[in-house]
Design an enzyme around this catalytic site. Structure first.
Site, PDB file in Angstrom:
ATOM      1  N   HIS A   1     -15.589  15.520-125.452  1.00  0.00           N
ATOM      2  CA  HIS A   1     -14.612  14.510-125.044  1.00  0.00           C
ATOM      3  C   HIS A   1     -15.153  13.604-123.938  1.00  0.00           C
ATOM      4  CE1 HIS A   1     -10.075  13.776-124.026  1.00  0.00           C
ATOM      5  NE2 HIS A   1     -10.793  12.689-123.871  1.00  0.00           N
TER       6      HIS A   1
ATOM      7  N   GLY B   1      -8.223   7.786-115.040  1.00  0.00           N
ATOM      8  CA  GLY B   1      -9.551   8.226-115.471  1.00  0.00           C
ATOM      9  C   GLY B   1     -10.489   8.579-114.345  1.00  0.00           C
TER      10      GLY B   1
ATOM     11  N   HIS C   1     -14.317   3.577-115.252  1.00  0.00           N
ATOM     12  CA  HIS C   1     -13.668   2.268-115.071  1.00  0.00           C
ATOM     13  C   HIS C   1     -14.479   1.524-114.019  1.00  0.00           C
ATOM     14  CE1 HIS C   1     -10.129   3.392-117.401  1.00  0.00           C
ATOM     15  NE2 HIS C   1     -10.077   4.522-116.724  1.00  0.00           N
TER      16      HIS C   1
ATOM     17  N   ASP D   1     -13.633  14.625-120.439  1.00  0.00           N
ATOM     18  CA  ASP D   1     -12.774  13.436-120.389  1.00  0.00           C
ATOM     19  C   ASP D   1     -13.371  12.411-119.421  1.00  0.00           C
ATOM     20  OD1 ASP D   1     -10.783  11.671-120.980  1.00  0.00           O
ATOM     21  OD2 ASP D   1      -9.163  12.766-119.998  1.00  0.00           O
TER      22      ASP D   1
ATOM     23  N   HIS E   1     -15.569   9.235-122.764  1.00  0.00           N
ATOM     24  CA  HIS E   1     -15.295   7.825-123.055  1.00  0.00           C
ATOM     25  C   HIS E   1     -16.547   7.024-122.714  1.00  0.00           C
ATOM     26  CE1 HIS E   1     -11.000   8.498-123.770  1.00  0.00           C
ATOM     27  NE2 HIS E   1     -11.129   9.442-122.852  1.00  0.00           N
ATOM     28  N   LEU E   2     -17.230   6.552-123.773  1.00  0.00           N
ATOM     29  CA  LEU E   2     -18.473   5.805-123.549  1.00  0.00           C
ATOM     30  C   LEU E   2     -18.236   4.299-123.659  1.00  0.00           C
ATOM     31  CD1 LEU E   2     -21.097   8.133-125.300  1.00  0.00           C
ATOM     32  CD2 LEU E   2     -20.148   8.245-122.993  1.00  0.00           C
ATOM     33  N   ARG E   3     -17.001   3.921-124.023  1.00  0.00           N
ATOM     34  CA  ARG E   3     -16.497   2.539-123.882  1.00  0.00           C
ATOM     35  C   ARG E   3     -17.111   1.495-124.794  1.00  0.00           C
ATOM     36  NH1 ARG E   3     -12.092   4.542-121.662  1.00  0.00           N
ATOM     37  NH2 ARG E   3     -12.173   4.887-119.418  1.00  0.00           N
TER      38      ARG E   3
HETATM   39  O1  DOR Z   1      -7.382   9.620-117.645  1.00  0.00           O
HETATM   40  C1  DOR Z   1      -7.588   9.271-118.797  1.00  0.00           C
HETATM   41  N1  DOR Z   1      -8.390   8.226-119.080  1.00  0.00           N
HETATM   42  N2  DOR Z   1      -6.989   9.921-119.795  1.00  0.00           N
HETATM   43  C2  DOR Z   1      -7.043   9.497-121.068  1.00  0.00           C
HETATM   44  O2  DOR Z   1      -6.510  10.135-121.925  1.00  0.00           O
HETATM   45  C3  DOR Z   1      -7.754   8.239-121.399  1.00  0.00           C
HETATM   46  C4  DOR Z   1      -8.796   7.968-120.418  1.00  0.00           C
HETATM   47  C5  DOR Z   1      -9.377   6.587-120.533  1.00  0.00           C
HETATM   48  O3  DOR Z   1      -9.672   6.154-121.651  1.00  0.00           O
HETATM   49  O4  DOR Z   1      -9.595   5.951-119.498  1.00  0.00           O
END
Ligand code: DOR
Length: 431
Positions: free
Chosen positions: A56, A329, A314, A310, A58-60
């Site tokens: 899990h 995030g 950002h 996770d 997030h590589l964006r």
């Molecule tokens: O904190 C989070 N950020 N929870 C999520 O489920 C999505 C993620 C994000 O994509 O920034």
């Protein structure tokens, strides 16, 4: 080209195997008792483990490269000791077609770093209205279907999604929060949110959703029984003691459910939000110490299959807005292992092989991938880490584009010093 990793102490999910000289060639472990090599890596005082696997992150990419991209994300993962990472599909646009899945794999081929595994959206555009094409996505290489970042409000659609995914052997992962109960909560609902006057997101938002999803899973499991197909549900970023209890009971009942916990939900509580710093704003929110204790117990006893970071990068400008406006995030790929090695193994006596299992076998099995152990013939996807050298977290040195961290300044041991994928060194600490 053959490499010899000399004098490393070997540890995998099955235990500590003592010191050995590990010979690597053709992308595999050739021998655990030395041999002739073109290059030697001296690893006295270091531990060698199978590379970590993150179900899990997030590589964006595509569309949010200002936060992270495949290159920075896969390199950050390698620096964190990961040899495999599953990219989430809540990108711009969301990854919901076979072409989008294939494009990411193609890009990743040119990037030295952790191996990329792509997850695809469960519903078109992650809008929760129409399912994506499970079969075509699987054929394109998707390893998981999920609307992560969004909640699956339509239970009927989730049931159908579980059914289709099952017929192609794909697990479905859920961001288990009930949107109505979560409302506009920005932190855990409790005494801290009340004192601060901030909208709270109650534990029941997660637990009510997990309870529903487990009942849907039971229903689909029964419906599919005559076909021989098994639906597989993976509950993402578990944050509550009650949610853990529900999953424990479901597992005892034979339901095909797996789950993960993040490094932040294991080490931080909502008390850190007293200073109203949005760096701690995350979904689901940081909970209470009682939740943390339960999650650590669940990790230890195996109810929780593995660590899912996770990792949610950002920009600093986004995160420096006030708590109501800042995005959810926490970036953590580069600190996840040393953090949990220090906080759980060194400080709380969790067995190292248990932590390694939750970073390797557990999450791999949850996704239907073979576990990797340190034995002849195994893929040479490996991490060397330093169990004794302590160093503070310094986000200025992150490879990730998100150079901030809730653990900034925490003194940790267990930092990875080299990561190998298919026998190739994809990251090495400067001497
Ligand atoms: O904190 C989070 N950020 N929870 C999520 O489920 C999505 C993620 C994000 O994509 O920034």
């Amino acid at each position: 080209m053959k490499r010899l990793i000399k004098n490393a102490t070997l540890v995998d999910a099955r235990g500590n195997h003592g010191k050995a000289d590990v010979l690597i060639g053709e992308g595999r472990i050739l021998s655990l008792s030395g041999g002739d090599a073109d290059e030697a890596i001296e690893a006295d005082g270091l531990m060698l483990a199978p590379g970590f696997f993150d179900p899990h992150a997030h590589l964006r990419e595509p569309g949010q490269e200002v936060k992270e991209d495949l290159e920075s994300g896969l390199k950050a993962a390698a620096k964190g000791g990961y040899t495999g990472v599953v990219a989430m599909p809540n990108t711009t646009p969301p990854i919901d077609t076979p072409e989008a899945v294939q494009a990411l794999y193609k890009r990743a081929r040119a990037i030295p770093g952790a191996r990329l595994y792509v997850s695809a959206a469960l519903t078109q555009g992650q809008e929760g209205a129409r399912l994506t094409e499970a079969g075509l996505l699987k054929a394109a290489g998707a390893v998981l279907l999920t609307d992560d970042g969004h909640t699956n409000e339509d239970g009927g659609l989730l049931a159908l999604g579980l059914r289709y995914a099952a017929s192609y052997g794909l697990p479905v992962a859920v961001h288990a929060e009930n949107a109505g109960l979560r409302r506009n909560g920005v932190m855990n609902e409790g005494p801290v949110s009340e004192r601060l006057g901030l909208p709270g997101n109650p534990a029941v938002a997660e637990t009510a959703r997990i309870a529903r999803d487990l009942e849907i899973l039971r229903y689909v499991q029964q419906a599919l029984e005559p076909t021989g197909h098994t639906p597989r549900l993976h509950v993402q970023h578990l944050s509550t003691a009650r949610g853990l209890e529900l999953i424990r009971a479901a597992k005892a009942d034979g339901l095909p459910v797996t789950t993960e916990v993040t490094p932040h939900h294991l080490t931080l509580t909502d008390a850190v939000l007293e200073g109203m710093d949005p760096i701690y704003k995350v979904a689901p929110p940081l909970r209470t110490q009682a939740d943390v204790e339960a999650l650590i117990q669940g990790l230890e006893d195996g109810t929780i299959d593995g660590i899912g970071t996770d990792h949610a990068p950002h920009t600093l400008a986004e995160k420096e807005q006030d708590l109501l406006r800042a995005p959810f995030g926490i970036p953590n790929l580069e600190v996840a292992f040393p953090l949990l090695f220090t906080e759980l193994v060194l400080k709380r006596g969790l067995k190292l092989e248990v932590l390694i299992a939750r970073f390797t076998d557990g999450p791999r099995r949850a996704l239907g991938l073979e576990p990797i152990h340190l034995e002849e013939g195994a893929p040479a996807d490996l991490v060397l880490f330093a169990p004794n050298a302590e160093r503070p977290v310094d986000p200025a040195h992150f490879v990730s584009k998100a150079k901030f961290s809730p653990w900034s300044g925490w003194k940790l041991a267990g930092w990875p010093v080299a990561t190998l994928v298919e026998g190739q060194v994809v990251w090495r600490a400067e001497a």
